[in-house]
Scaffold this motif. Structure first.
Motif, PDB file in Angstrom:
ATOM      1  N   GLN A 177       4.778   5.293  -4.570  1.00 26.08           N
ATOM      2  CA  GLN A 177       4.930   6.492  -4.585  1.00 26.08           C
ATOM      3  C   GLN A 177       5.146   6.804  -2.966  1.00 26.08           C
ATOM      4  N   SER A 178       6.303   6.944  -2.348  1.00 21.30           N
ATOM      5  CA  SER A 178       6.142   6.673  -0.883  1.00 21.30           C
ATOM      6  C   SER A 178       7.060   8.018  -0.290  1.00 21.30           C
ATOM      7  N   ILE A 179       6.818   8.401   0.966  1.00 23.87           N
ATOM      8  CA  ILE A 179       7.565   9.343   1.651  1.00 23.87           C
ATOM      9  C   ILE A 179       8.727   8.701   2.129  1.00 23.87           C
ATOM     10  N   HIS A 180       8.890   7.493   2.385  1.00 23.41           N
ATOM     11  CA  HIS A 180       9.981   6.873   2.753  1.00 23.41           C
ATOM     12  C   HIS A 180      11.049   6.443   1.735  1.00 23.41           C
ATOM     13  N   LYS A 181      12.132   6.839   1.802  1.00 24.89           N
ATOM     14  CA  LYS A 181      13.278   6.589   0.527  1.00 24.89           C
ATOM     15  C   LYS A 181      13.340   5.065   0.627  1.00 24.89           C
ATOM     16  N   SER A 182      13.135   4.137   1.574  1.00 25.45           N
ATOM     17  CA  SER A 182      13.290   2.651   1.327  1.00 25.45           C
ATOM     18  C   SER A 182      12.500   2.096   0.400  1.00 25.45           C
ATOM     19  N   PHE A 183      11.136   2.886  -0.008  1.00 26.95           N
ATOM     20  CA  PHE A 183      10.389   2.440  -0.726  1.00 26.95           C
ATOM     21  C   PHE A 183       9.836   3.031  -1.669  1.00 26.95           C
ATOM     22  N   ASP A 184      10.137   4.327  -1.915  1.00 28.73           N
ATOM     23  CA  ASP A 184       9.706   5.207  -3.057  1.00 28.73           C
ATOM     24  C   ASP A 184      10.521   4.847  -4.395  1.00 28.73           C
ATOM     25  N   ALA A 185       9.766   4.885  -5.310  1.00 27.52           N
ATOM     26  CA  ALA A 185      10.493   4.938  -6.773  1.00 27.52           C
ATOM     27  C   ALA A 185      11.130   3.583  -6.876  1.00 27.52           C
ATOM     28  N   LYS A 186      10.933   2.615  -6.300  1.00 28.66           N
ATOM     29  CA  LYS A 186      11.557   1.411  -6.414  1.00 28.66           C
ATOM     30  C   LYS A 186      10.579   0.320  -6.770  1.00 28.66           C
ATOM     31  N   GLU A 187      10.894  -0.633  -7.768  1.00 24.21           N
ATOM     32  CA  GLU A 187      10.100  -1.709  -8.058  1.00 24.21           C
ATOM     33  C   GLU A 187       9.919  -2.769  -6.884  1.00 24.21           C
ATOM     34  N   LEU A 188       8.748  -3.118  -6.413  1.00 23.50           N
ATOM     35  CA  LEU A 188       8.495  -3.925  -5.166  1.00 23.50           C
ATOM     36  C   LEU A 188       7.719  -4.976  -5.850  1.00 23.50           C
ATOM     37  N   ILE A 189       7.991  -6.111  -4.862  1.00 22.84           N
ATOM     38  CA  ILE A 189       7.291  -7.315  -5.325  1.00 22.84           C
ATOM     39  C   ILE A 189       6.438  -7.571  -4.201  1.00 22.84           C
ATOM     40  N   LEU A 190       5.055  -7.531  -4.159  1.00 19.74           N
ATOM     41  CA  LEU A 190       4.188  -7.780  -3.047  1.00 19.74           C
ATOM     42  C   LEU A 190       3.233  -8.737  -3.273  1.00 19.74           C
ATOM     43  N   SER A 191       3.394  -9.447  -1.916  1.00 15.32           N
ATOM     44  CA  SER A 191       2.357 -10.425  -1.686  1.00 15.32           C
ATOM     45  C   SER A 191       1.228 -10.059  -1.040  1.00 15.32           C
ATOM     46  N   PRO A 192      -0.067  -9.506  -1.557  1.00 12.24           N
ATOM     47  CA  PRO A 192      -0.916  -8.924  -0.757  1.00 12.24           C
ATOM     48  C   PRO A 192      -1.858 -10.003   0.038  1.00 12.24           C
ATOM     49  N   GLN A 193      -2.158  -9.377   1.321  1.00 14.14           N
ATOM     50  CA  GLN A 193      -2.834 -10.049   2.262  1.00 14.14           C
ATOM     51  C   GLN A 193      -4.162  -9.531   2.467  1.00 14.14           C
ATOM     52  N   ARG A 194      -4.718  -8.427   2.656  1.00 15.38           N
ATOM     53  CA  ARG A 194      -5.927  -7.883   3.108  1.00 15.38           C
ATOM     54  C   ARG A 194      -6.064  -6.622   2.296  1.00 15.38           C
ATOM     55  N   ILE A 195      -7.156  -6.297   1.930  1.00 16.19           N
ATOM     56  CA  ILE A 195      -7.607  -5.017   1.681  1.00 16.19           C
ATOM     57  C   ILE A 195      -8.165  -4.216   2.720  1.00 16.19           C
ATOM     58  N   VAL A 196      -7.838  -2.764   3.164  1.00 17.08           N
ATOM     59  CA  VAL A 196      -8.397  -2.260   4.334  1.00 17.08           C
ATOM     60  C   VAL A 196      -8.497  -0.960   3.953  1.00 17.08           C
ATOM     61  N   LEU A 197      -9.507  -0.390   4.610  1.00 13.95           N
ATOM     62  CA  LEU A 197     -10.135   1.154   4.330  1.00 13.95           C
ATOM     63  C   LEU A 197      -9.698   1.724   5.816  1.00 13.95           C
ATOM     64  N   LEU A 198      -8.554   2.371   5.559  1.00 16.16           N
ATOM     65  CA  LEU A 198      -7.768   2.983   6.807  1.00 16.16           C
ATOM     66  C   LEU A 198      -7.670   4.386   6.630  1.00 16.16           C
ATOM     67  N   ASN A 199      -8.430   5.156   7.713  1.00 14.10           N
ATOM     68  CA  ASN A 199      -8.150   6.628   7.822  1.00 14.10           C
ATOM     69  C   ASN A 199      -8.552   7.208   6.472  1.00 14.10           C
ATOM     70  N   GLN A 200      -9.777   6.593   5.863  1.00 13.53           N
ATOM     71  CA  GLN A 200     -10.293   6.997   4.609  1.00 13.53           C
ATOM     72  C   GLN A 200      -9.349   6.840   3.389  1.00 13.53           C
ATOM     73  N   HIS A 201      -8.419   6.190   3.509  1.00 13.56           N
ATOM     74  CA  HIS A 201      -7.601   5.464   2.511  1.00 13.56           C
ATOM     75  C   HIS A 201      -7.692   4.323   1.973  1.00 13.56           C
ATOM     76  N   LEU A 202      -7.829   3.720   0.948  1.00 13.80           N
ATOM     77  CA  LEU A 202      -7.888   2.217   0.686  1.00 13.80           C
ATOM     78  C   LEU A 202      -6.434   1.614   0.407  1.00 13.80           C
ATOM     79  N   LYS A 203      -6.232   0.741   1.233  1.00 14.43           N
ATOM     80  CA  LYS A 203      -4.838   0.328   1.264  1.00 14.43           C
ATOM     81  C   LYS A 203      -4.791  -1.097   1.096  1.00 14.43           C
ATOM     82  N   VAL A 204      -3.842  -1.763   0.731  1.00 11.28           N
ATOM     83  CA  VAL A 204      -3.514  -3.196   0.791  1.00 11.28           C
ATOM     84  C   VAL A 204      -2.595  -3.538   1.786  1.00 11.28           C
TER      85      VAL A 204
END
Length: 354
Positions: A177-204
């Motif tokens: 669920q993204s504000i960027h059309k290139s990523f929103d509502a599309k099936e993504l294939i992800l290779s996760p590198q790191r878990i990051v707590l960034l600006n109070q948001h948990l991100k990969v």
């Protein structure tokens, strides 16, 4: 440890110890419990040995039997695992302020320690320390709403899934669920590198296969997660980050703020002629923009913007340009008869030039 007796006559097999301690937890059938007991015994036996700390083992038949040589040895060993007031303080602090970075299965396994820590601190003078500490890295009382205990089962499963894939270097597919059309509502294939707590948001931080880009994805916005058979792609730090030299004019209070952080190790400060003005020069890492092959000023610009007009960026040009764009938009929003909603709506696209 506590269940192992003192003296060879009190020696016990690990399987018997498990039987005595966990017999009330049998589930489904005796066969499943026996299977669990066998596996647990194998793991525990591989951890224990007959060297040092007063714990001895003797072989009787095909099994090892364990016992303590003296009560003192047993007391000394058990004491290492007691919940001291200092350890309780650390557990309480982690649970209160840093739970997001603990994988759910580890957080669940620590429930006994968390509960014991609360009990210890209920009767400890150290509670006054916790009551006097405010952990506000953002500068004010704002913390992540991610919570192991209030999260739904599905949220915890998704959370754990991303952690597991990251640690095991396993690709997964997901919708985002993204504000960027290139990523929103599309099936993504992800290779996760790191878990990051960034600006109070948990991100990969993950490499997206279809676009061949590496960027941060907020874990809470990933949906329909499934394991992927795609080959995991490891991304070197130099491939998703670049080091850039920054120069800026800042006020003494901003300089003091920098000096209180790890930034001070990378910065030099030169006194300028005007009162309370300093030239700061430092080298920082910038993520490479997922939409353009150049440094992304977003996170650094957000941080520097918090100092308002007490800092003026001189370079690099891409960072100065973004600070100038923000300043111009704010002038328009606050002083010109214009539709402020349009400025706010266009802001993310203007930042990414998307």
């Amino acid at each position: 440890m506590r269940s192992i007796g003192v003296g060879e006559d009190k020696a016990i097999k690990i399987k018997d110890l498990i039987e005595n301690r966990l017999s009330s937890f049998r589930k489904e059938s005796q066969d499943s419990f026996d299977s669990f007991k066998k596996n647990a015994s194998r793991i525990i036996t591989s951890i224990l040995d007959d060297e040092g700390e007063g714990l001895c083992r003797v072989k009787k038949g095909n099994a090892y039997w364990y016992y303590w040589t003296s009560q003192k040895d047993k007391d000394d060993a058990v004491e290492q695992f007691e919940m001291s007031e200092e350890r309780a303080f650390a557990f309480a602090f982690i649970k209160e302020y840093l739970p997001e970075l603990i994988p759910p299965h580890i957080f669940s396994a620590l429930q006994t320690e968390f509960k014991r820590a609360e009990e210890v601190l209920d009767h400890s003078e150290l509670t006054k320390y916790l009551s006097k500490i405010d952990f506000n890295p953002m500068g004010y009382d704002m913390h992540s709403v991610l919570d192991h205990e209030s999260a739904t089962i599905e949220e915890r499963k998704a959370w754990q899934f991303v952690f597991d894939c990251t640690f095991e270097e396993q690709c997964f597919s997901a919708n985002y669920q993204s504000i960027h059309k290139s990523f929103d509502a599309k099936e993504l294939i992800l290779s996760p590198q790191r878990i990051v707590l960034l600006n109070q948001h948990l991100k990969v931080l993950a490499h997206e296969h279809n676009t061949n880009t590496t960027r941060y994805f907020e874990i809470g916005k990933l949906h329909d997660l499934t394991a992927s058979k795609e080959q995991f792609i490891e991304v070197k730090k130099t491939e998703y980050e670049t080091r850039e030299k920054i120069s800026a004019i800042c006020h003494t209070w901003v300089k003091s703020n920098f000096e209180a952080t790890s930034i001070a190790d990378k910065a030099t400060f030169t006194k300028l002629k005007t009162d309370d003005c300093w030239l700061i020069e430092m080298e920082l890492s910038f993520p490479i923009h997922f939409n353009r092959k150049e440094p992304n000023p977003f996170f650094i610009a957000n941080y520097l913007s918090g100092f308002s007009d007490s800092i003026v960026v001189l370079g690099p040009e891409f960072l100065r340009r973004e600070m100038l764009r923000r300043a111009g938009s704010l002038v328009q929003a606050y002083t010109v008869q214009t539709n402020s909603e349009l400025i706010v709506s266009a802001s993310p696209k203007a930042m990414t030039r998307n």
